[in-house]
Design a protein around this motif. Structure first.
Motif, mmCIF file in Angstrom:
data_model
loop_
_atom_site.group_PDB
_atom_site.id
_atom_site.type_symbol
_atom_site.label_atom_id
_atom_site.label_comp_id
_atom_site.label_asym_id
_atom_site.label_seq_id
_atom_site.Cartn_x
_atom_site.Cartn_y
_atom_site.Cartn_z
ATOM 1 N N GLU A 1 17.537 50.508 -16.799
ATOM 2 C CA GLU A 1 16.705 50.237 -17.980
ATOM 3 C C GLU A 1 17.453 49.351 -18.973
ATOM 4 O O GLU A 1 16.899 48.365 -19.491
ATOM 5 C CB GLU A 1 16.280 51.536 -18.649
ATOM 6 C CG GLU A 1 15.379 51.305 -19.864
ATOM 7 C CD GLU A 1 14.851 52.583 -20.471
ATOM 8 O OE1 GLU A 1 14.129 52.498 -21.492
ATOM 9 O OE2 GLU A 1 15.153 53.677 -19.949
ATOM 10 N N SER A 2 18.710 49.695 -19.224
ATOM 11 C CA SER A 2 19.471 48.913 -20.196
ATOM 12 C C SER A 2 19.740 47.498 -19.698
ATOM 13 O O SER A 2 19.553 46.516 -20.426
ATOM 14 C CB SER A 2 20.793 49.620 -20.501
ATOM 15 O OG SER A 2 21.600 48.831 -21.347
ATOM 16 N N SER B 1 18.184 45.695 -17.356
ATOM 17 C CA SER B 1 16.975 44.871 -17.204
ATOM 18 C C SER B 1 16.437 44.403 -18.539
ATOM 19 O O SER B 1 15.702 43.403 -18.603
ATOM 20 C CB SER B 1 15.901 45.640 -16.432
ATOM 21 O OG SER B 1 15.500 46.805 -17.138
ATOM 22 N N ASN B 2 16.792 45.100 -19.612
ATOM 23 C CA ASN B 2 16.351 44.702 -20.948
ATOM 24 C C ASN B 2 17.426 43.961 -21.730
ATOM 25 O O ASN B 2 17.215 43.620 -22.900
ATOM 26 C CB ASN B 2 15.890 45.927 -21.732
ATOM 27 C CG ASN B 2 14.535 46.439 -21.260
ATOM 28 O OD1 ASN B 2 13.510 45.795 -21.454
ATOM 29 N ND2 ASN B 2 14.543 47.589 -20.597
ATOM 30 N N THR B 3 18.555 43.701 -21.106
ATOM 31 C CA THR B 3 19.586 42.886 -21.731
ATOM 32 C C THR B 3 19.086 41.454 -21.846
ATOM 33 O O THR B 3 18.535 40.909 -20.880
ATOM 34 C CB THR B 3 20.878 42.917 -20.890
ATOM 35 O OG1 THR B 3 21.359 44.254 -20.826
ATOM 36 C CG2 THR B 3 21.956 42.026 -21.492
ATOM 37 N N ASP C 1 12.210 34.981 -18.739
ATOM 38 C CA ASP C 1 11.538 34.851 -20.037
ATOM 39 C C ASP C 1 10.303 33.960 -19.976
ATOM 40 O O ASP C 1 9.626 33.770 -20.990
ATOM 41 C CB ASP C 1 12.511 34.261 -21.073
ATOM 42 C CG ASP C 1 13.793 35.071 -21.191
ATOM 43 O OD1 ASP C 1 13.728 36.307 -21.028
ATOM 44 O OD2 ASP C 1 14.864 34.464 -21.414
ATOM 45 N N GLU D 1 9.262 41.089 -14.381
ATOM 46 C CA GLU D 1 10.158 42.217 -14.598
ATOM 47 C C GLU D 1 11.052 42.399 -13.376
ATOM 48 O O GLU D 1 10.643 42.095 -12.244
ATOM 49 C CB GLU D 1 9.359 43.500 -14.845
ATOM 50 C CG GLU D 1 8.523 43.465 -16.110
ATOM 51 C CD GLU D 1 7.751 44.737 -16.344
ATOM 52 O OE1 GLU D 1 7.753 45.610 -15.447
ATOM 53 O OE2 GLU D 1 7.127 44.873 -17.422
ATOM 54 N N GLY E 1 18.040 40.933 -13.601
ATOM 55 C CA GLY E 1 18.146 42.190 -14.335
ATOM 56 C C GLY E 1 18.134 43.413 -13.451
ATOM 57 O O GLY E 1 17.873 44.531 -13.928
#
Length: 475
Positions: free
Chosen positions: A56-57, A59-61, A122, A135, A164
């Motif tokens: 989770e962390s 992939s959201n970096t 992005d 994602e 990610g």
């Protein structure tokens, strides 16, 4: 040569749940040079759960931060390039010049490229009232081969990091040492704990546990078609995504409209392609198709070229071929050479005898067969050694038919009188890549095969898609 006693899991070096060690053998000397731990299913579970916790962390970096980390990894690889080359040369038997230029420097190029691709995550897209976003797929299991060990690991790890994803990596038990160096580099580069995890061990134990684990979302495998089928079966019940780069029996067509000089250049290109890395290359152009009336000409060029290649110890700067990776691989290749002789193919060069001057080591003489037809086993089955077949054809239509008459479709090549003529033939070859008139390998291009050579693609932007889930948000 350094031995390792621990795995890299959750950002640290930890003991295995197994007490068994695997010996790493130098194929040139047949001597043990190191040991690594031989893991089990509990080790895999520890690694997978660490990857799941980190997902989770990571992939959201922000993509820019992931890119910076990938660049740091690349820089550290570059700082240790000579050490890595020496290690791969020792554990694989690759001549030192090849071990540095291809086995060590190219992974750096490949790793650095994916720093620039992080921003792909992005790139949202609007279609009507829908917002389409990307994602990361999740936790990935990477099962790697021994023939281009670090390059193949990087081909999986780099795009996964960029997307990610988090991961568990299993190197081949034949060539594991380079992967442990990569783990040291990941740690030094500041890759967050749990993002990259390393567990070595045997395929039927560690590899299978990585395929069936319920917290693994995707499996990427490079190796034999037989093993690829098994991996697909193991992953199917939980509907994991599977990306596979498998076997090959790649053709090269030389057209009849070449001058003697051009013809010789084309034949030499084909011979060099097969003999590189001692024939242990999945894309090797092991079926050379030439006009029947130029068969003797092809035989003469091939014989002179191959017999001019130096078989040497891995440390020999002038060596083109080293030993096979293992005693098992040497025995497999020698068995195929004997099969070719028994099938009635013409032995142009080489054979089952050891190369002159070698009383130890897993060496095989570079071997050329001619008068081969496409129904012979040596023309249909992947040998994975310095063995090539020359097949005569009567016309171009027959050549294309024979080239495509294979269960594989990984690579291929054509050498024609012009680029346009070569391109026209290339479009008719059923393979994931085609080399026209000696075109060079390109990391930006997708790499993968048709038919039993696998599914999915590595390298280039296409590789990113293997690690991406696409979500449609209807507004």
């Amino acid at each position: 040569m350094k031995s390792y006693s621990q795995f890299y899991i959750n950002g640290g070096w930890v003991d295995s749940h197994s007490s068994t060690l695997t010996s790493v053998i130098n194929p040139a000397t047949e001597a043990q040079i190191a040991t690594v731990p031989e893991g089990n299913a509990q080790d895999v579970d520890d690694a997978v759960m660490a990857a799941r916790a980190a997902f989770e962390s990571w992939s959201n970096t922000p993509s820019a931060e992931r890119a910076d980390i990938i660049r740091r990894v690349s820089d550290l690889l570059e700082q240790r390039v000579d050490e890595i080359a020496a290690v791969i040369s020792a554990e694989l038997g690759s001549p030192i010049a090849h071990a540095k230029a291809v086995q060590s420097e190219e992974p750096i190029e490949g790793m650095r490229m994916y720093a620039d691709f992080c921003s792909m995550m992005d790139e949202d897209q609007e279609e009507g009232n829908s917002l389409i976003v990307k994602e990361a797929i999740g936790v990935c299991s990477f099962i790697n081969p021994w023939n281009y060990p670090l390059l193949q690991i990087v081909g999986k790890v780099a795009p996964a990091l960029a997307a990610g994803c988090t991961m568990v990596v299993k190197p081949s038990e034949v060539t594991p040492l380079n992967a442990f160096i990569l783990a040291e580099i990941m740690d030094e580069a500041g890759v967050p704990a749990g993002v990259f995890n390393l567990v070595s061990g045997l395929g039927p134990v560690v590899g299978e546990a990585m395929c069936v684990h319920p917290e693994v979302d995707m499996v990427s495998f490079t190796g034999s078609t037989r093993a690829g089928v098994r991996i697909a079966e193991l992953a199917a019940p939980s509907v994991k995504r599977v990306c596979q780069e498998l076997g090959g029996k790649s053709p090269m067509i030389i057209t009849e409209d070449l001058s003697a000089e051009e013809f010789a250049t084309a034949v030499e290109y084909a011979m060099g392609d097969v003999m590189f890395n001692s024939g242990q290359t999945c894309t090797a152009l092991t079926r050379l198709l030439v006009p029947a009336y130029r068969l003797a000409e092809a035989n003469a060029v091939a014989k002179a070229y191959v017999e001019g290649l130096k078989v040497g110890e891995p440390g020999d700067e002038e060596a083109f071929l080293g030993p096979m990776s293992s005693a098992q691989q040497r025995n497999t290749v020698l068995n195929y050479i004997q099969i070719g002789i028994d099938e009635g193919a013409e032995l142009v060069s080489g054979g089952v005898e050891r190369p002159a001057g070698f009383s130890q080591g897993y060496y095989v003489s570079p071997t050329v067969f001619s008068q081969v037809n496409n129904q012979m086993r040596i023309a249909r089955e992947e040998i994975f050694g310095p063995v090539t077949c020359i097949l005569p054809y009567q016309n171009l239509a027959e050549a294309i038919t024979v080239a495509n008459d294979t269960p594989y479709g990984l690579s291929s090549a054509v050498w024609a009188g012009s680029k346009d003529a070569g391109l026209a033939i290339a479009r008719k070859l059923r393979a994931g890549q085609v080399y026209v008139n000696g075109g060079e390998y390109n990391f930006l291009a997708p790499f993968g095969g048709y038919k039993q050579s696998g599914n999915g693609r590595e390298w280039g932007r296409e590789a990113m898609h293997e690690f991406i889930e696409v979500k449609a948000i209807q507004l």
